[in-house]
Design a protein around this motif. Structure first.
Motif, mmCIF file in Angstrom:
data_model
loop_
_atom_site.group_PDB
_atom_site.id
_atom_site.type_symbol
_atom_site.label_atom_id
_atom_site.label_comp_id
_atom_site.label_asym_id
_atom_site.label_seq_id
_atom_site.Cartn_x
_atom_site.Cartn_y
_atom_site.Cartn_z
ATOM 1 N N ILE A 24 0.813 -1.196 0.071
ATOM 2 C CA ILE A 24 -0.056 0.123 0.024
ATOM 3 C C ILE A 24 0.710 1.314 -0.146
ATOM 4 O O ILE A 24 0.401 2.283 0.343
ATOM 5 C CB ILE A 24 -0.905 -0.117 1.113
ATOM 6 N N THR A 27 -0.483 4.142 -2.117
ATOM 7 C CA THR A 27 -1.530 4.832 -1.742
ATOM 8 C C THR A 27 -1.071 5.612 -0.491
ATOM 9 O O THR A 27 -1.670 6.873 -0.312
ATOM 10 C CB THR A 27 -2.617 3.795 -1.159
ATOM 11 N N ARG A 30 0.434 8.757 -2.022
ATOM 12 C CA ARG A 30 -0.550 9.736 -2.428
ATOM 13 C C ARG A 30 -1.203 10.520 -1.323
ATOM 14 O O ARG A 30 -1.549 11.749 -1.382
ATOM 15 C CB ARG A 30 -1.805 9.008 -3.435
ATOM 16 N N VAL A 31 -1.649 9.746 -0.428
ATOM 17 C CA VAL A 31 -2.406 10.563 0.792
ATOM 18 C C VAL A 31 -1.331 11.493 1.645
ATOM 19 O O VAL A 31 -1.831 12.573 1.819
ATOM 20 C CB VAL A 31 -2.633 9.427 1.703
ATOM 21 N N THR A 65 2.373 5.967 -9.959
ATOM 22 C CA THR A 65 2.051 6.782 -8.894
ATOM 23 C C THR A 65 3.295 7.830 -8.718
ATOM 24 O O THR A 65 2.790 9.135 -8.292
ATOM 25 C CB THR A 65 2.344 5.677 -7.722
ATOM 26 N N HIS A 154 -11.177 8.302 0.767
ATOM 27 C CA HIS A 154 -11.142 8.184 -0.668
ATOM 28 C C HIS A 154 -9.909 7.142 -1.262
ATOM 29 O O HIS A 154 -10.117 6.215 -2.281
ATOM 30 C CB HIS A 154 -10.810 9.477 -1.391
ATOM 31 N N ASN A 155 -8.921 7.180 -0.534
ATOM 32 C CA ASN A 155 -7.927 6.245 -1.010
ATOM 33 C C ASN A 155 -7.745 4.555 -0.399
ATOM 34 O O ASN A 155 -7.032 3.948 -0.989
ATOM 35 C CB ASN A 155 -6.400 6.807 -0.354
ATOM 36 N N ASP A 158 -8.537 1.950 -3.010
ATOM 37 C CA ASP A 158 -7.819 1.421 -3.755
ATOM 38 C C ASP A 158 -6.794 0.634 -2.911
ATOM 39 O O ASP A 158 -5.823 0.010 -3.929
ATOM 40 C CB ASP A 158 -6.748 2.561 -4.457
ATOM 41 N N THR A 159 -6.696 0.520 -1.832
ATOM 42 C CA THR A 159 -6.031 -0.590 -1.044
ATOM 43 C C THR A 159 -6.270 -1.911 -1.411
ATOM 44 O O THR A 159 -7.365 -2.450 -1.709
ATOM 45 C CB THR A 159 -5.891 -0.194 0.193
ATOM 46 N N SER A 264 -14.682 1.319 0.732
ATOM 47 C CA SER A 264 -14.092 2.047 1.925
ATOM 48 C C SER A 264 -14.819 1.886 3.031
ATOM 49 O O SER A 264 -14.286 1.750 4.189
ATOM 50 C CB SER A 264 -13.952 3.445 1.285
#
Length: 325
Positions: A24, A27, A30-31, A65, A154-155, A158-159, A264
């Motif tokens: 992850i 992710t 990005r976060v 990414t 939101h993220n 995608d995990t 989520s």
């Protein structure tokens, strides 16, 4: 160095990245970037911590990414110099606020990157959260502010983390009806009890979800049950008069709910359940350790008596000899 306040629990979540089969890190990068660029002003400590954490991830994520993070930071006016250099960004010149990205020379042909997993593949994943990891995600979520919670949710979609199973539809429909009536009656006690039963959550966890002042945990719980957006707005307005009386808060949570994915929400339910297991283990670990020591003491071998039971012989007396003669 500890994680920055804007992203608590980062080091704990990194344990997920080191577990075989779980990655992850894209992710997380990005976060972390999204949280950093929300503010144009950062303290020296925040900037140093962002540089340290980002540097740990930039070289370990996929090209897509890295390109997304590079694009985000290329238009951010205060990108740290160390990160700008790592991403081949020009530092801001005097009088120029936005750093410009340098031209990237074509790289040598490489093996095409694998496509990201589809939603069906993510749902079939067996990468369940360990209790300690679930506890980290749980505390990180409750410690975050409104905008940070929205980014986290939101993220999470995608995990590769395994979400909780969908609630059985007839049970979910019955729970929604009961929750609606309890909300209209402003009966918080029964609302908490029904929500906990439907989502298989302890009473204390359900109470924390319902009474959270931000409202995001309640949105996750309602989405996990399949509650409609219109009904969720009515529940907000009637269940908590203080929350329902704020038009801005109801509107903000309504927008969050419209963009919230079921995946989520179910991952958060799984995190709440896993955090409960971690808390229970921590609570009884010391007692169980003492019990083991007590059992070890009780199991120590005892000295055998000099004369075993049944082996003693009654002494012969003179009366016996007389009677035998």
């Amino acid at each position: 160095m500890t994680a920055p306040p804007m992203f608590p629990g980062f080091d704990g979540l990194m344990t997920l990245s080191r577990r075989e089969g779980v990655d992850i890190r894209p992710t997380l990068l990005r976060v972390l970037t999204d949280l950093y660029v929300q503010s144009n002003v950062h303290s020296i400590d925040e900037e140093q911590q962002f540089v340290e954490l980002t540097s740990r991830l930039i070289d370990q994520v996929d090209d897509a990414t890295r390109a997304a993070v590079r694009a985000r930071l290329s238009i951010y006016p205060n990108t740290p110099t160390a990160i700008a250099q790592r991403l081949s960004l020009r530092t801001a010149a005097p009088g120029q606020r936005v750093p410009q990205a340098e031209r990237i020379e074509p790289a040598e042909p490489s093996v095409p990157t694998a496509r990201p997993p589809t939603e069906a593949q993510l749902r079939s994943s067996n990468l369940s959260m360990q209790p300690d990891d679930a506890s980290q995600i749980n505390e990180m979520f409750f410690a975050a502010n409104a905008s940070e919670r929205a980014l986290i949710l939101h993220n999470l979609a995608d995990t590769p983390l395994k979400p909780a199973a969908r609630i059985y539809q007839p049970r979910a429909e019955r729970a929604i009806e009961t929750l609606q009536m309890a909300a209209f009656a402003a009966d918080g006690e029964n609302f908490i009890r029904e929500l906990g039963d439907a989502l298989i959550l302890p009473a204390k966890v359900a109470e924390r979800v319902v009474n959270d002042p931000g409202g995001e945990p309640l949105a996750c719980a309602a989405m996990a049950l399949g509650m409609s957006g219109e009904l969720f707005e009515r529940v907000l307005m009637f269940l908590d008069p203080a929350l329902g009386g704020s038009v801005n808060r109801v509107y903000r949570l309504s927008r969050l709910y419209d963009n919230l994915s079921e995946r989520s929400a179910l991952i958060m339910v799984a995190a709440w359940r896993g955090a409960t297991v971690a808390t229970t283990r921590a609570k009884y670990r010391a007692a169980l350790y003492d019990d083991e020591r007590q059992r070890a003491r009780a199991a120590q071998p005892q000295s055998r008596p000099a004369v075993q039971p049944g082996a003693s012989v009654l002494p012969r007396t003179g009366t016996d000899r007389d009677s035998g003669s």
